[in-house]
Enzyme design. Structure first.
Site, PDB file in Angstrom:
ATOM      1  N   ASN A 237       2.747  -5.323 -10.612  1.00  0.00           N
ATOM      2  CA  ASN A 237       2.054  -5.748  -9.395  1.00  0.00           C
ATOM      3  C   ASN A 237       1.787  -7.261  -9.485  1.00  0.00           C
ATOM      4  O   ASN A 237       1.097  -7.721 -10.398  1.00  0.00           O
ATOM      5  CB  ASN A 237       0.734  -4.957  -9.276  1.00  0.00           C
ATOM      6  CG  ASN A 237      -0.024  -5.312  -8.021  1.00  0.00           C
ATOM      7  OD1 ASN A 237      -0.156  -6.485  -7.677  1.00  0.00           O
ATOM      8  ND2 ASN A 237      -0.527  -4.320  -7.323  1.00  0.00           N
TER       9      ASN A 237
ATOM     10  N   HIS B 205      -1.655 -10.949  -7.941  1.00  0.00           N
ATOM     11  CA  HIS B 205      -2.532 -11.981  -8.498  1.00  0.00           C
ATOM     12  C   HIS B 205      -1.881 -13.362  -8.581  1.00  0.00           C
ATOM     13  O   HIS B 205      -2.575 -14.368  -8.679  1.00  0.00           O
ATOM     14  CB  HIS B 205      -3.078 -11.556  -9.856  1.00  0.00           C
ATOM     15  CG  HIS B 205      -4.133 -10.504  -9.723  1.00  0.00           C
ATOM     16  ND1 HIS B 205      -5.390 -10.775  -9.232  1.00  0.00           N
ATOM     17  CD2 HIS B 205      -4.111  -9.175  -9.948  1.00  0.00           C
ATOM     18  CE1 HIS B 205      -6.085  -9.664  -9.186  1.00  0.00           C
ATOM     19  NE2 HIS B 205      -5.338  -8.669  -9.617  1.00  0.00           N
TER      20      HIS B 205
ATOM     21  N   HIS C 153       0.868  -5.730  -2.421  1.00  0.00           N
ATOM     22  CA  HIS C 153      -0.044  -5.126  -1.448  1.00  0.00           C
ATOM     23  C   HIS C 153      -0.215  -6.100  -0.283  1.00  0.00           C
ATOM     24  O   HIS C 153      -0.770  -7.183  -0.459  1.00  0.00           O
ATOM     25  CB  HIS C 153      -1.382  -4.848  -2.147  1.00  0.00           C
ATOM     26  CG  HIS C 153      -2.382  -4.134  -1.289  1.00  0.00           C
ATOM     27  ND1 HIS C 153      -3.590  -3.701  -1.785  1.00  0.00           N
ATOM     28  CD2 HIS C 153      -2.368  -3.763   0.015  1.00  0.00           C
ATOM     29  CE1 HIS C 153      -4.271  -3.102  -0.819  1.00  0.00           C
ATOM     30  NE2 HIS C 153      -3.556  -3.133   0.283  1.00  0.00           N
TER      31      HIS C 153
ATOM     32  N   ARG D 106      -2.309  -6.768   2.347  1.00  0.00           N
ATOM     33  CA  ARG D 106      -3.626  -6.359   2.853  1.00  0.00           C
ATOM     34  C   ARG D 106      -3.814  -6.794   4.297  1.00  0.00           C
ATOM     35  O   ARG D 106      -3.267  -7.805   4.724  1.00  0.00           O
ATOM     36  CB  ARG D 106      -4.736  -6.980   1.986  1.00  0.00           C
ATOM     37  CG  ARG D 106      -4.801  -6.429   0.575  1.00  0.00           C
ATOM     38  CD  ARG D 106      -6.035  -6.976  -0.128  1.00  0.00           C
ATOM     39  NE  ARG D 106      -7.232  -6.407   0.428  1.00  0.00           N
ATOM     40  CZ  ARG D 106      -7.956  -5.439  -0.152  1.00  0.00           C
ATOM     41  NH1 ARG D 106      -7.616  -4.976  -1.333  1.00  0.00           N
ATOM     42  NH2 ARG D 106      -9.019  -4.962   0.430  1.00  0.00           N
TER      43      ARG D 106
ATOM     44  N   ARG E  20      -5.400 -11.524   2.001  1.00  0.00           N
ATOM     45  CA  ARG E  20      -6.112 -12.391   1.048  1.00  0.00           C
ATOM     46  C   ARG E  20      -5.203 -12.925  -0.064  1.00  0.00           C
ATOM     47  O   ARG E  20      -5.533 -13.899  -0.708  1.00  0.00           O
ATOM     48  CB  ARG E  20      -7.330 -11.680   0.447  1.00  0.00           C
ATOM     49  CG  ARG E  20      -7.000 -10.502  -0.428  1.00  0.00           C
ATOM     50  CD  ARG E  20      -8.212 -10.020  -1.187  1.00  0.00           C
ATOM     51  NE  ARG E  20      -9.133  -9.274  -0.344  1.00  0.00           N
ATOM     52  CZ  ARG E  20     -10.010  -8.401  -0.806  1.00  0.00           C
ATOM     53  NH1 ARG E  20     -10.101  -8.200  -2.122  1.00  0.00           N
ATOM     54  NH2 ARG E  20     -10.812  -7.742  -0.009  1.00  0.00           N
TER      55      ARG E  20
ATOM     56  N   GLU F 236       2.376  -1.662  -1.052  1.00  0.00           N
ATOM     57  CA  GLU F 236       1.106  -0.975  -0.791  1.00  0.00           C
ATOM     58  C   GLU F 236       0.566  -1.432   0.565  1.00  0.00           C
ATOM     59  O   GLU F 236       0.641  -2.616   0.891  1.00  0.00           O
ATOM     60  CB  GLU F 236       0.083  -1.333  -1.867  1.00  0.00           C
ATOM     61  CG  GLU F 236       0.453  -0.857  -3.239  1.00  0.00           C
ATOM     62  CD  GLU F 236      -0.549  -1.366  -4.264  1.00  0.00           C
ATOM     63  OE1 GLU F 236      -1.676  -1.736  -3.886  1.00  0.00           O
ATOM     64  OE2 GLU F 236      -0.179  -1.410  -5.435  1.00  0.00           O
TER      65      GLU F 236
ATOM     66  N   THR G   1      -8.851  -2.336  -5.008  1.00  0.00           N
ATOM     67  CA  THR G   1      -8.831  -0.970  -4.464  1.00  0.00           C
ATOM     68  C   THR G   1      -9.650  -0.056  -5.367  1.00  0.00           C
ATOM     69  O   THR G   1      -9.230   0.303  -6.460  1.00  0.00           O
ATOM     70  CB  THR G   1      -7.371  -0.466  -4.366  1.00  0.00           C
ATOM     71  OG1 THR G   1      -6.573  -1.513  -3.820  1.00  0.00           O
ATOM     72  CG2 THR G   1      -7.279   0.759  -3.496  1.00  0.00           C
TER      73      THR G   1
ATOM     74  N   GLU H 179       0.324   8.549  -6.412  1.00  0.00           N
ATOM     75  CA  GLU H 179      -0.072   7.649  -7.500  1.00  0.00           C
ATOM     76  C   GLU H 179      -1.534   7.937  -7.803  1.00  0.00           C
ATOM     77  O   GLU H 179      -2.392   7.834  -6.916  1.00  0.00           O
ATOM     78  CB  GLU H 179       0.125   6.182  -7.099  1.00  0.00           C
ATOM     79  CG  GLU H 179      -0.332   5.239  -8.209  1.00  0.00           C
ATOM     80  CD  GLU H 179       0.076   3.785  -8.000  1.00  0.00           C
ATOM     81  OE1 GLU H 179       0.992   3.512  -7.187  1.00  0.00           O
ATOM     82  OE2 GLU H 179      -0.534   2.928  -8.669  1.00  0.00           O
TER      83      GLU H 179
ATOM     84  N   HIS I 234      -4.054   1.284 -11.953  1.00  0.00           N
ATOM     85  CA  HIS I 234      -5.325   0.611 -11.688  1.00  0.00           C
ATOM     86  C   HIS I 234      -6.128   0.459 -12.972  1.00  0.00           C
ATOM     87  O   HIS I 234      -6.522   1.446 -13.582  1.00  0.00           O
ATOM     88  CB  HIS I 234      -6.212   1.296 -10.637  1.00  0.00           C
ATOM     89  CG  HIS I 234      -7.245   0.351 -10.115  1.00  0.00           C
ATOM     90  ND1 HIS I 234      -7.031  -0.468  -9.032  1.00  0.00           N
ATOM     91  CD2 HIS I 234      -8.461   0.036 -10.585  1.00  0.00           C
ATOM     92  CE1 HIS I 234      -8.087  -1.226  -8.847  1.00  0.00           C
ATOM     93  NE2 HIS I 234      -8.973  -0.943  -9.777  1.00  0.00           N
TER      94      HIS I 234
HETATM   95  N1  PXP Z   1      -1.564   0.719  -8.084  1.00  0.00           N
HETATM   96  C1  PXP Z   1      -2.183   0.519  -6.900  1.00  0.00           C
HETATM   97  C2  PXP Z   1      -1.947   1.512  -5.805  1.00  0.00           C
HETATM   98  C3  PXP Z   1      -2.994  -0.610  -6.690  1.00  0.00           C
HETATM   99  O1  PXP Z   1      -3.607  -0.783  -5.506  1.00  0.00           O
HETATM  100  C4  PXP Z   1      -3.140  -1.550  -7.732  1.00  0.00           C
HETATM  101  C5  PXP Z   1      -3.952  -2.787  -7.517  1.00  0.00           C
HETATM  102  O2  PXP Z   1      -5.216  -2.477  -7.193  1.00  0.00           O
HETATM  103  C6  PXP Z   1      -2.485  -1.302  -8.949  1.00  0.00           C
HETATM  104  C7  PXP Z   1      -1.721  -0.161  -9.099  1.00  0.00           C
HETATM  105  C8  PXP Z   1      -2.604  -2.250 -10.098  1.00  0.00           C
HETATM  106  O3  PXP Z   1      -3.902  -2.321 -10.569  1.00  0.00           O
HETATM  107  P1  PXP Z   1      -4.281  -3.427 -11.637  1.00  0.00           P
HETATM  108  O4  PXP Z   1      -4.095  -4.747 -10.994  1.00  0.00           O
HETATM  109  O5  PXP Z   1      -5.695  -3.122 -11.959  1.00  0.00           O
HETATM  110  O6  PXP Z   1      -3.361  -3.237 -12.809  1.00  0.00           O
END
Ligand code: PXP
Length: 263
Positions: free
Chosen positions: A6, A9, A42, A44, A48, A69, A100, A151, A214
């Site tokens: 992901n 960031h 994602h 959003r 953001r 996402e 999330t 998921e 997550h």
């Molecule tokens: N999976 C989903 C559906 C998410 O929304 C996120 C980000 O919130 C992640 C995985 C990755 O989470 P993290 O950044 O905490 O590793």
């Protein structure tokens, strides 16, 4: 087990300055080189971090599958239908949240909105997934709606782990409701893992493909990677955080190796 990285960031850092650097697209090529299987972003409603143009460029240029996402907002669903990612993962969105914070609410009227959105995208040959808590009720809902993937939100497990082993309790981000006796926390950790394991068994019986994510990091991922029925992990924050010191290629490789070692 597949690794989805992901990269939201990276866009967080760019948006902090409102310029065009760092470009999340560059991360896609590095992730591919490092052995990632998928890119997760994602889009959003509040934009953001990741922007529409990012998703478009990533889908056009990526030789990796893109897992997008999104919320069930009709305008967003229409954008996703046009962008045509490999997969759309529906997630809950609250404007005031930092990230999330839990799985989707599978009760009415959210259920009907999800049902409508999933069928709209499936008709356009986009694979669909729901980000849910590891509960039987949510799994049954996902099966009724007809998604190919679920998921499981691993945030509860990750929060307990952080309070037990990372020293989070001594910082200003201490999670108040988990600021309890260590022996109780250990029991809770075990319970959260058991819940994830039995949710995986249950979802597997329904023929659903299982992903999880997550709050997973280089310490807590081992126990999750060992759950046989999980086919894919989506990990962001910890990989991007480590990349500041080691470089992105190394931080992805390190996570991929750790996951493989625990299968
Ligand atoms: N999976 C989903 C559906 C998410 O929304 C996120 C980000 O919130 C992640 C995985 C990755 O989470 P993290 O950044 O905490 O590793």
């Amino acid at each position: 087990m597949l690794l989805g990285v992901n990269i939201d960031h990276i866009a967080v850092l760019r948006e902090a300055r409102k310029i065009n650097d760092p470009d999340p697209l560059e991360a896609v090529f590095i992730a591919k080189r490092a052995g990632a299987d998928q890119i997760t972003v994602h889009l959003r409603e509040d934009r953001r971090h990741i922007q529409d143009e990012d998703v478009k460029r990533i889908i056009q240029s990526s030789s990796l599958a893109v897992n997008l996402e999104c919320s069930v907002d009709p305008d967003i669903v229409e954008i996703v239908a046009d962008l045509k990612p490999h997969r759309a993962t529906f997630v809950p969105e609250k404007r005031e949240e930092v990230t999330t914070e839990g799985g989707l609410d599978m009760n009415e009227p959210n259920f009907s909105n999800l049902d409508k959105a999933v069928h709209y995208l499936k008709a356009r040959e986009i694979e669909t997934s729901l980000f849910i808590d590891p509960t039987k009720e949510a799994i049954r809902g996902a099966k009724t709606i007809g998604v190919e993937w679920v998921e499981f939100h691993t945030g509860t497990y990750a929060n307990i782990y952080a309070m037990l082993f990372s020293g989070l309790s001594k910082t200003h981000h201490c999670i108040k409701e988990l600021d309890i006796d260590r022996s109780k926390l250990k029991k809770l950790l075990k319970k959260s893992l058991l819940e994830l394991e039995s949710a995986c068994e249950y979802a597997d019986e329904f023929g659903l493909n299982i992903a999880a994510g997550h709050g997973l990091n280089y310490q807590n991922v081992e126990a999750i990677a060992k759950i046989e029925k999980i086919k894919e992990l989506n990990i962001g924050q910890s990989i991007i955080a480590r990349s500041i010191y080691t470089g992105l290629e190394n931080s992805i490789k390190e996570m991929a190796t750790l996951i493989k070692k625990n299968r």
